[in-house]
Design an enzyme around this catalytic site. Sequence first.
Site, PDB file in Angstrom:
ATOM      1  CG  ASP A   1       7.652  47.161 -50.138  1.00 18.42           C
ATOM      2  OD1 ASP A   1       8.776  47.107 -49.342  1.00 18.42           O
ATOM      3  OD2 ASP A   1       7.148  46.025 -50.245  1.00 18.42           O
ATOM      4  CD  GLU A   2       2.902  50.128 -46.279  1.00 17.93           C
ATOM      5  OE1 GLU A   2       4.288  50.231 -45.984  1.00 17.93           O
ATOM      6  OE2 GLU A   2       2.186  49.199 -45.871  1.00 17.93           O
TER       7      GLU A   2
ATOM      8  CE  LYS B   1       7.109  50.882 -43.377  1.00 17.75           C
ATOM      9  NZ  LYS B   1       6.437  50.296 -44.622  1.00 17.75           N
TER      10      LYS B   1
ATOM     11  CG  ASN C   1      12.219  42.046 -42.629  1.00 20.12           C
ATOM     12  OD1 ASN C   1      12.799  43.400 -41.854  1.00 20.12           O
ATOM     13  ND2 ASN C   1      11.543  41.375 -42.087  1.00 20.12           N
TER      14      ASN C   1
ATOM     15  N   GLY D   1      13.295  47.601 -46.755  1.00 20.70           N
ATOM     16  CA  GLY D   1      14.030  48.274 -47.740  1.00 20.70           C
ATOM     17  C   GLY D   1      13.404  49.723 -47.762  1.00 20.70           C
ATOM     18  CG  HIS D   2      12.572  51.947 -44.710  1.00 22.73           C
ATOM     19  ND1 HIS D   2      12.151  52.253 -43.474  1.00 22.73           N
ATOM     20  CD2 HIS D   2      11.873  51.091 -45.114  1.00 22.73           C
ATOM     21  CE1 HIS D   2      11.322  51.438 -42.952  1.00 22.73           C
ATOM     22  NE2 HIS D   2      11.091  50.697 -43.822  1.00 22.73           N
TER      23      HIS D   2
ATOM     24  NE  ARG E   1      11.611  31.952 -23.198  1.00 26.99           N
ATOM     25  CZ  ARG E   1      10.821  31.308 -22.339  1.00 26.99           C
ATOM     26  NH1 ARG E   1      10.823  31.954 -21.109  1.00 26.99           N
ATOM     27  NH2 ARG E   1      10.543  30.306 -22.500  1.00 26.99           N
TER      28      ARG E   1
ATOM     29  CD  GLN F   1       9.262  44.389 -42.118  1.00 26.96           C
ATOM     30  OE1 GLN F   1       9.100  44.441 -40.722  1.00 26.96           O
ATOM     31  NE2 GLN F   1      10.403  44.366 -42.612  1.00 26.96           N
TER      32      GLN F   1
ATOM     33  CG  ASP G   1       3.839  60.047 -58.567  1.00 29.33           C
ATOM     34  OD1 ASP G   1       3.522  59.635 -57.534  1.00 29.33           O
ATOM     35  OD2 ASP G   1       4.771  59.343 -59.171  1.00 29.33           O
TER      36      ASP G   1
ATOM     37  CB  CYS H   1       4.038  61.121 -51.779  1.00 24.98           C
ATOM     38  SG  CYS H   1       4.370  61.422 -50.101  1.00 24.98           S
TER      39      CYS H   1
HETATM   40  P1  IMP Z   1      10.038  38.209 -43.739  1.00 27.65           P
HETATM   41  O1  IMP Z   1       9.880  39.070 -42.796  1.00 27.65           O
HETATM   42  O2  IMP Z   1      11.457  37.958 -44.370  1.00 27.65           O
HETATM   43  O3  IMP Z   1      10.171  36.562 -42.800  1.00 27.65           O
HETATM   44  O4  IMP Z   1       9.246  37.392 -44.555  1.00 27.65           O
HETATM   45  C1  IMP Z   1       7.792  37.260 -44.209  1.00 27.65           C
HETATM   46  C2  IMP Z   1       6.887  37.989 -45.338  1.00 27.65           C
HETATM   47  O5  IMP Z   1       7.094  39.553 -45.231  1.00 27.65           O
HETATM   48  C3  IMP Z   1       7.193  37.909 -46.809  1.00 27.65           C
HETATM   49  O6  IMP Z   1       5.886  37.627 -47.714  1.00 27.65           O
HETATM   50  C4  IMP Z   1       7.986  38.984 -47.311  1.00 27.65           C
HETATM   51  O7  IMP Z   1       7.875  39.246 -48.618  1.00 27.65           O
HETATM   52  C5  IMP Z   1       7.491  40.164 -46.462  1.00 27.65           C
HETATM   53  N1  IMP Z   1       8.140  41.121 -45.989  1.00 27.65           N
HETATM   54  C6  IMP Z   1       8.826  41.418 -45.292  1.00 27.65           C
HETATM   55  N2  IMP Z   1       9.549  42.642 -45.246  1.00 27.65           N
HETATM   56  C7  IMP Z   1       9.036  43.110 -46.019  1.00 27.65           C
HETATM   57  C8  IMP Z   1       8.994  44.633 -46.646  1.00 27.65           C
HETATM   58  O8  IMP Z   1      10.059  45.455 -46.135  1.00 27.65           O
HETATM   59  N3  IMP Z   1       8.165  44.928 -47.498  1.00 27.65           N
HETATM   60  C9  IMP Z   1       7.324  44.115 -48.197  1.00 27.65           C
HETATM   61  N4  IMP Z   1       7.207  42.782 -47.462  1.00 27.65           N
HETATM   62  C10 IMP Z   1       8.042  42.301 -46.728  1.00 27.65           C
END
Ligand code: IMP
Length: 427
Positions: A13-14, A16, A38, A40-41, A142, A223, A332, A412
């Site tokens: 969540d930086e 990217k 997982n 979200g950009h 596999r 991530q 900011d 930014c």
């Molecule tokens: P998973 O990737 O859904 O298995 O989650 C494993 C860990 O990674 C958890 O702590 C999630 O909150 C974290 N995580 C997975 N995807 C993101 C992301 O895009 N941003 C921040 N944390 C993430």
Amino acid sequence: MPVIAVIGAQWGDEGKGKVVDLLAQKAGVVVRFSGGDNAGHSVVNPYGEFKLHLVPSGIFSPQAVCIIGNGVVINPGVLIGEIEQLNKRGVDTSRLFVSDRAHLIMPYHILLDGLEEKARGSKALGTTRKGVGPAFTDKAARLGIRAGDLLDKGALLERLRPILDYKNTILTKVYGVSPLSLDEVYGQYCQYGERLAPYIRETTIMLEEALNRGELVLLEGAQGTLLDPDFGTYPYTTSSSPLAAGACLGAGLSPTKIDRILGVFKAYCTRVGGGPMPTELKDETGNLIRERAHEYGTTTGRPRRCGWFDAVAARFSTRVNGFTGAAITRLDILDIMPRLKICVGYEMDGQVIDYFPASVAVLARCKPVYEELAGWETSTADIRQFSKLPAKARQYVKRLEELIGCPVNLVCVGPERGQTIQKTPIL
Ligand code: IMP
């Protein structure tokens, strides 16, 4: 033109997505190389505001070919939904391609992600429950089904039948839940295959051809480094590598081809899910950052844990990635802070250490040692030149630069594409 990897340097969540959207304006190819939905950009550009989970953030640049690489696990339903949403809002997806080697998230992966989390009880990892961990587990075991398998219905059935049998045994015998129907899963994935067939390709050839033409190639991470299964806060990690090294594997590119590795750091820290975070602020300042920056998960809506910039973790991140430059996002957000803190060491059992420990039990005992700086207490949102930033904001960025250990290329100051300061050139 070079290859630039854009890497999350903290816990994800930086920002990217914003950085890739910006750089993609000159790119020939953008490849997403790891994770799944997982991620979200968030991207804000002339097309509007978007939250992408699988489609590379370069999709808004009309000349850029966008590839979902072999290192990504794909929920086909989510991808189809995302393509439809983009098309509805006027974004062309005819330059989107999916690696035939990318693994698929299956319905049992999503079920098992939830059941495994429940079974962990108070030790739950806090996964996004999108089935990402179980899909990567099956890749290593596999037992995976890949995008390319969707193109041959007969072979898909042969592959799915024994795997689903095995998964149903686990679902019924271990977790006591109902089995999944082969007909339903097969029927559904055949439909997905028909819809996605035009996108599924051997993508490494496309990448090689773009490099031969001298085009700019961006490798888009998902991530962040501290969620890496090897170097992150294991087991509170994700299950694919967000590192620069992961970019080569997940895109199908030699390490010798990467020219620049841009680490994306937030000006503070956030984390979502379980696991230690030494600079977490469980107080008013943490709440203030969360509300001001709307730090809620893009994928799950969960409130993110917020804290001061952790330079111990940042230096570690630079070491394991080899960053050639950094982007500092969301400066900011700190505009209103009278004082700022940066964690420059950890106090562990009465001793000060300056490295990021491998053990989560040790990291959980680490107390941050802070350096304090004065805040600038004025808006930076409209500033576009580094020299025009308030002196105290420049000092803050320069101190981060020293501590991170690589030049800051971008700063930014807001979510929009234009709200970016180029401090030094990336190339
Ligand atoms: P998973 O990737 O859904 O298995 O989650 C494993 C860990 O990674 C958890 O702590 C999630 O909150 C974290 N995580 C997975 N995807 C993101 C992301 O895009 N941003 C921040 N944390 C993430």
